[in-house]
Design a protein around this motif. Structure first.
Motif, PDB file in Angstrom:
ATOM      1  N   GLY A  35      31.567   1.191  57.311  1.00 48.50           N
ATOM      2  CA  GLY A  35      32.854   0.787  56.742  1.00 48.50           C
ATOM      3  C   GLY A  35      33.462   1.891  55.900  1.00 48.50           C
ATOM      4  O   GLY A  35      34.560   1.743  55.348  1.00 48.50           O
ATOM      5  N   ARG A  88      37.180   3.348  55.955  1.00 52.72           N
ATOM      6  CA  ARG A  88      38.313   2.873  55.158  1.00 52.72           C
ATOM      7  C   ARG A  88      38.464   3.693  53.895  1.00 52.72           C
ATOM      8  O   ARG A  88      39.578   3.948  53.446  1.00 52.72           O
ATOM      9  CB  ARG A  88      38.121   1.400  54.799  1.00 52.72           C
ATOM     10  CG  ARG A  88      38.155   0.514  56.006  1.00 52.72           C
ATOM     11  CD  ARG A  88      38.631  -0.886  55.657  1.00 52.72           C
ATOM     12  NE  ARG A  88      38.695  -1.675  56.863  1.00 52.72           N
ATOM     13  CZ  ARG A  88      37.886  -2.694  57.141  1.00 52.72           C
ATOM     14  NH1 ARG A  88      36.970  -3.065  56.267  1.00 52.72           N
ATOM     15  NH2 ARG A  88      38.011  -3.344  58.265  1.00 52.72           N
ATOM     16  N   VAL A  89      37.329   4.085  53.314  1.00 48.76           N
ATOM     17  CA  VAL A  89      37.387   4.931  52.126  1.00 48.76           C
ATOM     18  C   VAL A  89      37.979   6.288  52.515  1.00 48.76           C
ATOM     19  O   VAL A  89      38.837   6.838  51.820  1.00 48.76           O
ATOM     20  CB  VAL A  89      35.985   5.100  51.507  1.00 48.76           C
ATOM     21  CG1 VAL A  89      36.052   5.918  50.235  1.00 48.76           C
ATOM     22  CG2 VAL A  89      35.352   3.743  51.237  1.00 48.76           C
ATOM     23  N   SER A  90      37.535   6.809  53.663  1.00 53.88           N
ATOM     24  CA  SER A  90      38.032   8.098  54.131  1.00 53.88           C
ATOM     25  C   SER A  90      39.535   8.051  54.386  1.00 53.88           C
ATOM     26  O   SER A  90      40.263   8.967  54.016  1.00 53.88           O
ATOM     27  CB  SER A  90      37.331   8.509  55.423  1.00 53.88           C
ATOM     28  OG  SER A  90      35.982   8.790  55.172  1.00 53.88           O
ATOM     29  N   LEU A  91      39.981   6.967  55.014  1.00 49.60           N
ATOM     30  CA  LEU A  91      41.401   6.881  55.358  1.00 49.60           C
ATOM     31  C   LEU A  91      42.261   6.553  54.132  1.00 49.60           C
ATOM     32  O   LEU A  91      43.435   6.904  54.097  1.00 49.60           O
ATOM     33  CB  LEU A  91      41.629   5.837  56.453  1.00 49.60           C
ATOM     34  CG  LEU A  91      41.174   6.284  57.846  1.00 49.60           C
ATOM     35  CD1 LEU A  91      41.292   5.141  58.842  1.00 49.60           C
ATOM     36  CD2 LEU A  91      41.983   7.479  58.325  1.00 49.60           C
ATOM     37  N   ALA A  92      41.664   5.909  53.134  1.00 50.89           N
ATOM     38  CA  ALA A  92      42.408   5.704  51.896  1.00 50.89           C
ATOM     39  C   ALA A  92      42.560   7.047  51.177  1.00 50.89           C
ATOM     40  O   ALA A  92      43.583   7.316  50.553  1.00 50.89           O
ATOM     41  CB  ALA A  92      41.698   4.694  51.002  1.00 50.89           C
ATOM     42  N   PRO A  98      45.206   9.516  54.039  1.00 48.18           N
ATOM     43  CA  PRO A  98      45.929   8.530  54.852  1.00 48.18           C
ATOM     44  C   PRO A  98      46.593   9.110  56.098  1.00 48.18           C
ATOM     45  O   PRO A  98      46.912   8.367  57.007  1.00 48.18           O
ATOM     46  CB  PRO A  98      46.971   7.945  53.901  1.00 48.18           C
ATOM     47  CG  PRO A  98      46.947   8.755  52.673  1.00 48.18           C
ATOM     48  CD  PRO A  98      45.807   9.716  52.721  1.00 48.18           C
ATOM     49  N   ARG A  99      46.802  10.419  56.109  1.00 54.56           N
ATOM     50  CA  ARG A  99      47.366  10.999  57.330  1.00 54.56           C
ATOM     51  C   ARG A  99      46.226  11.137  58.326  1.00 54.56           C
ATOM     52  O   ARG A  99      45.366  12.015  58.201  1.00 54.56           O
ATOM     53  CB  ARG A  99      48.014  12.352  57.026  1.00 54.56           C
ATOM     54  CG  ARG A  99      49.270  12.164  56.199  1.00 54.56           C
ATOM     55  CD  ARG A  99      49.868  13.469  55.750  1.00 54.56           C
ATOM     56  NE  ARG A  99      50.943  13.199  54.808  1.00 54.56           N
ATOM     57  CZ  ARG A  99      50.898  13.481  53.511  1.00 54.56           C
ATOM     58  NH1 ARG A  99      49.841  14.066  53.005  1.00 54.56           N
ATOM     59  NH2 ARG A  99      51.897  13.173  52.722  1.00 54.56           N
ATOM     60  N   ARG A 100      46.230  10.258  59.289  1.00 52.05           N
ATOM     61  CA  ARG A 100      45.038  10.101  60.125  1.00 52.05           C
ATOM     62  C   ARG A 100      44.737  11.315  60.979  1.00 52.05           C
ATOM     63  O   ARG A 100      43.586  11.632  61.216  1.00 52.05           O
ATOM     64  CB  ARG A 100      45.191   8.848  60.978  1.00 52.05           C
ATOM     65  CG  ARG A 100      45.312   7.628  60.083  1.00 52.05           C
ATOM     66  CD  ARG A 100      45.284   6.346  60.816  1.00 52.05           C
ATOM     67  NE  ARG A 100      45.297   5.257  59.829  1.00 52.05           N
ATOM     68  CZ  ARG A 100      45.113   3.993  60.117  1.00 52.05           C
ATOM     69  NH1 ARG A 100      44.906   3.637  61.360  1.00 52.05           N
ATOM     70  NH2 ARG A 100      45.130   3.084  59.172  1.00 52.05           N
ATOM     71  N   ASP A 104      44.471  -0.505  63.447  1.00 55.52           N
ATOM     72  CA  ASP A 104      44.147  -0.814  62.070  1.00 55.52           C
ATOM     73  C   ASP A 104      42.744  -0.305  61.788  1.00 55.52           C
ATOM     74  O   ASP A 104      41.889  -0.314  62.655  1.00 55.52           O
ATOM     75  CB  ASP A 104      44.191  -2.330  61.839  1.00 55.52           C
ATOM     76  CG  ASP A 104      45.618  -2.859  61.835  1.00 55.52           C
ATOM     77  OD1 ASP A 104      46.530  -2.057  61.576  1.00 55.52           O
ATOM     78  OD2 ASP A 104      45.810  -4.056  62.084  1.00 55.52           O
ATOM     79  N   ALA A 105      42.529   0.146  60.554  1.00 54.34           N
ATOM     80  CA  ALA A 105      41.216   0.684  60.215  1.00 54.34           C
ATOM     81  C   ALA A 105      40.247  -0.441  59.855  1.00 54.34           C
ATOM     82  O   ALA A 105      40.644  -1.453  59.365  1.00 54.34           O
ATOM     83  CB  ALA A 105      41.310   1.634  59.045  1.00 54.34           C
TER      84      ALA A 105
END
Lengths: 257, 306
Positions: free
Chosen positions: A81, A84-88, A91-93, A256-257
């Protein structure tokens, strides 16, 4: 981007497993090459041999470990999981994916250089004992030899591209075990399948399959018997890796992540 | 807009057949602890994921300090969030987990040690996060949220798995963060956890906002407690008289919107027996049950009409 890169580098550096896997990739590659060299015996009646290609045989197995390493760089994040921390944090995927691709490239490159150097050393030291020596018309393996240098550089590139292919697949699949299964299937199944067919179909399969096409870059003395030219073959693998990363980028952006 | 504000407008989000968010709008103001309350599955986590740009809403927008999350440069310096305390790689130490996060925001390692101290994990900093209890992971998650010293802090169920000492600590921390002027959004499915620390309440049920108000507005009413052998009849009578009723146990009703005297009069007129009438200040829990009851009544009402 620099910050994302530093973050990815710190992740890899501190996860523990990654360094071991890459060391394992090098060890497995060199060990298999040594095994092949020890098992090789060339008599006067054997056909034309390719010492460089024989010496680089360990890549056949080492690539699997590099692929597992690349898969884990993202599938483990989905597993825990942490994605989600990484993408927060990033945020630019596409920046996140690019940072992961860059880290994978750098580490596969380092492992590749070590593994290929090890393979060629093993070949140079062991293959003369198998009858592949100057007395039988086979010069010692040397990077001063143009085709051998191309095979060496090409093999390093090959490992990097396998890593990127695996990273893309893992980003699409998002789950460790299935992602590894898909990568292994894509690598090892086509050459097996090809055996079931006669030429020219067999040759066509080998021309478009990532492993058989990509490994054509290793041929020096026997290049004419390869399904595809050395750089063209690496180009086919590049197309595979690029497609995989493109699909990964599209899905990473949309889902969605 | 103030940096320390979360503004959510008209979020709608469907996952397959379920409508997870059905027009969610609210504001979490600066300097306040906003309690985001609702039962499990009400849409709290989905809303938070949308705010953080992790999930894309079908409709609506979420703003943090006037910006979309994806547009923030070094977002953790604007918004710190705890989404899932289990989301750490087990083989990485607590300190290294924070270190990669710090690198991603161009923060120096000093911040890492400082937040580790703030959450009381200094002694465990070099232990692998895989060996942490849920309470310790929550603290690590809080440390990650505080890393960038953000004006907005979002914590999804931070009390989960915390021991009583941890809960006391967490409540004090939430107060401190709000006092420092930050907007603090804390979700919980347990109202009691937020009683006394939330300044502002956003209640959500089935993807809809049931209330978005300052706590004083919600907790104004006194509740009347009624002991009666016939709670069903009493509830009917009192609802006709304009009261909202909650069944608290077999023989106890909670009534709001009516005074004790009105309750006694209504029951007297209808001849419903009762044993005792008392009053107490409404708790967050009462308010919440009242809100969700209204929602339930509305739904059963429409069902009957069909």
């Amino acid at each position: 981007m620099i910050a994302a890169l530093r973050a990815e580098w710190t992740k890899t550096r501190t996860a523990g497993g990654g360094a071991w896997l890459l060391a394992g990739a090098v060890a497995v590659t060199v060990a298999l090459s040594a095994g092949i060299a020890a098992a090789t015996h060339v008599s006067a009646h054997s056909g034309q041999e390719d010492p460089t290609k024989v010496a680089l045989g360990g890549i056949y197995l080492g690539q699997a470990v590099v692929a597992v390493f690349a898969v884990l760089t993202i599938s483990e994040e989905y597993g825990t999981g942490m994605i989600r921390v990484s993408l927060a944090a990033v945020p630019r995927r596409l920046v996140l994916l690019a940072a992961k691709a860059a880290t994978t490239t750098a580490l596969a490159l380092a492992a590749g250089v070590l593994a290929v150097t090890g393979c060629l050393l093993v070949g140079r030291l062991m293959l003369p004992g198998a009858g592949l020596d100057p007395a039988h018309g086979y010069p010692l393996i040397s990077l001063g030899d143009g085709p051998t240098l191309r095979a060496a550089i090409g093999s390093v590139c090959y490992l990097v591209l396998i890593g990127l292919l695996a990273l893309g697949v893992a980003t699409v699949v998002r789950d460790t075990a299935p992602a590894i299964a898909v990568v292994m299937g894509v690598l090892y199944l086509p050459p097996l399948l090809a055996q079931a067919f006669a030429d020219p179909l067999r040759r066509h399969i080998e021309q478009i399959a990532p492993m058989t096409a990509g490994l054509a870059v290793q041929a020096t003395a026997t290049a004419h018997s390869e399904p595809i030219g050395p750089w063209a073959g690496l180009g086919v693998l590049t197309a595979w890796a690029a497609t995989s990363l493109l699909l990964a980028a599209l899905l990473l952006r949309r889902r969605d992540a | 807009m103030n940096e320390a504000t979360i503004e959510v407008t008209g979020l709608r989000k469907r996952y397959g057949p379920t409508l997870a968010l059905d027009g969610v709008s609210f504001t979490a103001p600066p300097g306040k602890v906003t309690g985001f309350i609702g039962p499990n599955g009400a849409g709290k986590s989905t809303t938070i994921r949308v705010i953080l740009g992790l999930d894309e809403p079908d409709e609506g927008r979420a703003w943090v300090g006037g910006h979309a999350y994806q547009a923030l440069n070094h977002p953790l310096r604007h918004v710190g969030a705890l989404v899932d305390a289990a989301a750490v790689q087990p083989s990485r130490t607590a300190r290294n987990h924070l270190l990669w996060l710090a690198r991603s925001q161009r923060l120096d390692a000093g911040r890492v040690d400082s937040v580790l101290g703030q959450v009381g994990l200094t002694a465990a900093a070099r232990r692998k996060a895989g060996g942490f209890s849920l309470g310790m992971r929550q603290r690590l998650g809080i440390a990650a949220a505080l890393l960038g010293d953000p004006p907005v802090v979002i914590l999804d169920e931070p009390f989960n798995g915390m021991d009583p000492e941890g809960i006391v600590w967490m409540r004090a921390l939430l107060r401190t963060l709000a006092t420092e002027g930050r907007a603090v959004l804390v979700s919980s499915h347990l109202m009691s956890e937020l009683q006394g620390i939330a300044d502002h309440i956003v209640a959500i049920g089935r993807g809809k906002i049931l209330a978005d108000a300052a706590i004083e507005e919600l907790l104004t009413g006194e509740q009347v407690l009624l002991q009666t052998p016939a709670p069903a009849e009493a509830a009917q009578v009192l609802q006709r008289a304009g009261g909202a009723t909650t069944v608290l146990d077999d023989s106890t009703l909670g009534i709001s919107a009516l005074s004790a005297r009105q309750v006694v009069e209504a029951l007297g007129r209808s001849g419903v027996a009762f044993a005792e009438v008392s009053t107490r200040r409404a708790t967050l829990e009462d308010v919440y049950f009242q809100l969700t009851n209204e929602e339930t009544e509305f739904r059963t009402g429409t069902a009957v009409r069909r």
